[in-house]
Every structure is written in structure tokens, then in C-alpha cells.
Write a protein that holds these residues in place. Structure first.
Motif, PDB file in Angstrom:
ATOM      1  N   UNK A 271      -6.299  -5.213   6.243  1.00  0.00           N
ATOM      2  CA  UNK A 271      -7.339  -5.767   5.388  1.00  0.00           C
ATOM      3  C   UNK A 271      -6.742  -7.040   4.753  1.00  0.00           C
ATOM      4  N   UNK A 272      -7.178  -8.261   5.062  1.00  0.00           N
ATOM      5  CA  UNK A 272      -6.833  -9.550   4.388  1.00  0.00           C
ATOM      6  C   UNK A 272      -8.112  -9.971   3.249  1.00  0.00           C
ATOM      7  N   UNK A 273      -7.974 -10.029   2.069  1.00  0.00           N
ATOM      8  CA  UNK A 273      -9.252 -10.586   1.382  1.00  0.00           C
ATOM      9  C   UNK A 273      -8.755 -11.820   0.573  1.00  0.00           C
TER      10      UNK A 273
ATOM     11  N   UNK B 288      -4.865 -14.359  -2.680  1.00  0.00           N
ATOM     12  CA  UNK B 288      -5.014 -13.170  -1.429  1.00  0.00           C
ATOM     13  C   UNK B 288      -4.493 -11.948  -1.542  1.00  0.00           C
ATOM     14  N   UNK B 289      -5.484 -10.861  -1.425  1.00  0.00           N
ATOM     15  CA  UNK B 289      -5.026  -9.570  -1.324  1.00  0.00           C
ATOM     16  C   UNK B 289      -4.851  -9.128   0.054  1.00  0.00           C
ATOM     17  N   UNK B 290      -3.579  -8.432   0.151  1.00  0.00           N
ATOM     18  CA  UNK B 290      -3.470  -7.534   1.675  1.00  0.00           C
ATOM     19  C   UNK B 290      -3.024  -5.940   1.521  1.00  0.00           C
ATOM     20  N   UNK B 291      -3.434  -5.551   2.429  1.00  0.00           N
ATOM     21  CA  UNK B 291      -3.547  -4.033   2.264  1.00  0.00           C
ATOM     22  C   UNK B 291      -3.295  -3.422   3.808  1.00  0.00           C
ATOM     23  N   UNK B 292      -2.412  -2.456   3.980  1.00  0.00           N
ATOM     24  CA  UNK B 292      -2.309  -2.091   5.391  1.00  0.00           C
ATOM     25  C   UNK B 292      -1.994  -0.625   5.239  1.00  0.00           C
ATOM     26  N   UNK B 293      -2.642   0.032   6.332  1.00  0.00           N
ATOM     27  CA  UNK B 293      -2.499   1.511   6.628  1.00  0.00           C
ATOM     28  C   UNK B 293      -2.571   1.907   7.824  1.00  0.00           C
TER      29      UNK B 293
ATOM     30  N   UNK C 197      -5.144   5.741  12.021  1.00  0.00           N
ATOM     31  CA  UNK C 197      -5.477   7.184  12.148  1.00  0.00           C
ATOM     32  C   UNK C 197      -6.201   7.454  10.851  1.00  0.00           C
ATOM     33  N   UNK C 198      -5.397   6.870   9.882  1.00  0.00           N
ATOM     34  CA  UNK C 198      -6.021   7.436   8.470  1.00  0.00           C
ATOM     35  C   UNK C 198      -7.529   6.917   8.346  1.00  0.00           C
ATOM     36  N   UNK C 199      -7.704   5.710   8.567  1.00  0.00           N
ATOM     37  CA  UNK C 199      -8.935   4.983   8.620  1.00  0.00           C
ATOM     38  C   UNK C 199     -10.020   5.833   9.531  1.00  0.00           C
ATOM     39  N   UNK C 200      -9.463   6.207  10.895  1.00  0.00           N
ATOM     40  CA  UNK C 200     -10.344   6.800  11.612  1.00  0.00           C
ATOM     41  C   UNK C 200     -10.838   8.302  11.037  1.00  0.00           C
TER      42      UNK C 200
END
Length: 122
Positions: free
Chosen positions: A6-8, A37-42, A45-48
Motif C-alpha cells: 500500500x502506498x499513501x 509518501x508512506x509505504x507498507x508491505x505485508x 495471505x495475512x490480508x486475506x
């Protein structure tokens, strides 16, 4: 492994179109200042897992309330049995067509009185 990123991008703009253009310019490297800019990655499968777990829990709660919280066991007068019913639910019955028969009324009153006496005794 697949990841969800996700990029904000936050910027000052006068309209939606200008904000989109500023974000595009920032990602292309044409703009350096005025944009954060904020960026997060995961892992995906965790999101689902979170999404489907929440939906499952809510479904189980709603169904559980429908079958456990709302119905109640209520005694049937005179028979001694219990029935599963929703609280404050009533059934519409058509009017009896035996009002003009006095012998039926007498028999009915007699049976009703006997049932009440049996209920009081037990």
C-alpha cells in the motif's frame, strides 16, 4: 510469495485532478518537495486471512444470535412439554365457526376447566 503493498501519497492540491497529477509526477521523480509518501508491505495471505476471519466471525455471531439468543423454550399449558419459540411471536387463527352451538361451548368450557385444574395440581 505474493505481497500486498500500500502506498499513501499526501499532497496539497486544489482539486482531485491536480492531486492525481502531483502523485503521478512524484512517482515518476519529477517532483521532490511538498509530497509525503508512506509505504507498507505485508504478505498477501495475512490480508486475506484477516479479511475472511472477520467475515466468518461476524457470520457465526449473527447465526448464533438467531438460533441461540432469540428463541426461548416455553412451556405448553396443560401438556407438560416444552416448545422452541421466538419470544413475543403470535399466530393468527381464523375465527371458530361453532359459536352458535351451545353444546360445543359447554364441552369446550368443561375441557378448559379440567385442563386448568390439572395444571394447578401439577
Amino acid at each position: 510469495m505474493r505481497y500486498r503493498t500500500l502506498i499513501e501519497i499526501v499532497c496539497d492540491a486544489s482539486s482531485k485532478d491536480e492531486a492525481i497529477n502531483l502523485a503521478g509526477d512524484y512517482l515518476r521523480g519529477e517532483v521532490d518537495g511538498g509530497v509525503t509518501m508512506k509505504c507498507g508491505s505485508a504478505p498477501l495471505y495475512r490480508h486475506r486471512l484477516r479479511k475472511y476471519t472477520l467475515a466468518s466471525v461476524l457470520t457465526v455471531m449473527v447465526v448464533g444470535f438467531m438460533f441461540i439468543g432469540a428463541p426461548q423454550l416455553q412451556d405448553n399449558a396443560g401438556t407438560g412439554t416444552k416448545q422452541l419459540r421466538l419470544s413475543d411471536s403470535y399466530t393468527m387463527m381464523p375465527e371458530l365457526k361453532t359459536k352458535h352451538r351451545s353444546d360445543f361451548r359447554k364441552e369446550w368450557e368443561k375441557k378448559k376447566d379440567e385442563a386448568i385444574l390439572d395444571f394447578i395440581k401439577n
